[in-house]
Scaffold this motif. Structure first.
Motif, short mmCIF file in Angstrom:
data_model
loop_
_atom_site.label_atom_id
_atom_site.label_comp_id
_atom_site.label_asym_id
_atom_site.label_seq_id
_atom_site.Cartn_x
_atom_site.Cartn_y
_atom_site.Cartn_z
N GLU A 91 0.83 -1.21 0.00
CA GLU A 91 0.00 0.00 0.00
C GLU A 91 0.86 1.25 0.00
N ARG A 92 2.03 1.19 0.64
CA ARG A 92 2.89 2.37 0.77
C ARG A 92 3.85 2.55 -0.39
N ARG A 93 4.23 1.47 -1.06
CA ARG A 93 5.26 1.55 -2.09
C ARG A 93 4.77 0.93 -3.39
N SER A 94 5.29 1.48 -4.49
CA SER A 94 4.96 0.91 -5.80
C SER A 94 5.93 -0.24 -6.08
N GLU A 95 5.67 -0.97 -7.16
CA GLU A 95 6.56 -2.08 -7.55
C GLU A 95 7.96 -1.57 -7.87
N GLU A 96 8.02 -0.41 -8.52
CA GLU A 96 9.34 0.15 -8.89
C GLU A 96 10.14 0.54 -7.65
N GLU A 97 9.47 1.18 -6.67
CA GLU A 97 10.18 1.55 -5.44
C GLU A 97 10.65 0.29 -4.70
N GLY A 98 9.83 -0.75 -4.71
CA GLY A 98 10.22 -2.00 -4.06
C GLY A 98 11.42 -2.64 -4.74
N ALA A 99 11.45 -2.59 -6.07
CA ALA A 99 12.59 -3.16 -6.81
C ALA A 99 13.87 -2.40 -6.49
N VAL A 100 13.79 -1.07 -6.40
CA VAL A 100 14.98 -0.27 -6.08
C VAL A 100 15.47 -0.60 -4.68
#
Length: 115
Positions: A91-100
């Motif tokens: 809910e807090r992070r997008s997939e891209e932020e999670g990958a980074v």
């Protein structure tokens, strides 16, 4: 042979207490509450506290909220399903932020291991 007290299972001060020892009880009033399943609950309140009586009361039989209007009881609240830690993170992070973040954590781990 059991030794000790002749009055087993009692304690000091135990015994019937009448109104004279406790004082007079406050005058009571019973208020009816009905839940969505038609159960009636009648808790008692002190007459002086009737103005502060709750609008809803939890039904002791089914747990649904009960109201004072028999024809229009309150609807049960909708419970949110259990969420895992991962669901809150998503809910807090997008997939891209999670990958980074994952790449940064893997790089730090590999640096500590000497790769």
């Amino acid at each position: 042979m059991a030794g000790g007290s002749a009055i087993r299972g009692s304690r000091v001060g135990a015994g019937p207490m009448g109104e004279s020892e406790r004082g007079q009880t406050a005058p009571r009033i019973w208020i009816s509450y009905w839940c969505g399943n038609g159960h009636e609950t009648r808790p008692s309140f002190a007459e002086e506290a009737v103005e502060e009586a709750p609008v809803t009361w939890d039904c002791p039989r089914c747990g649904f909220p009960a109201g004072q209007d028999k024809d229009n009881p309150p609807s049960p609240s909708r419970n949110e399903p259990y969420k895992t830690h991962l669901a809150y993170v998503k809910e807090r992070r997008s997939e891209e932020e999670g990958a980074v973040l994952l790449d940064e954590a893997l790089a730090a781990l590999r640096a500590r291991r000497g790769r």
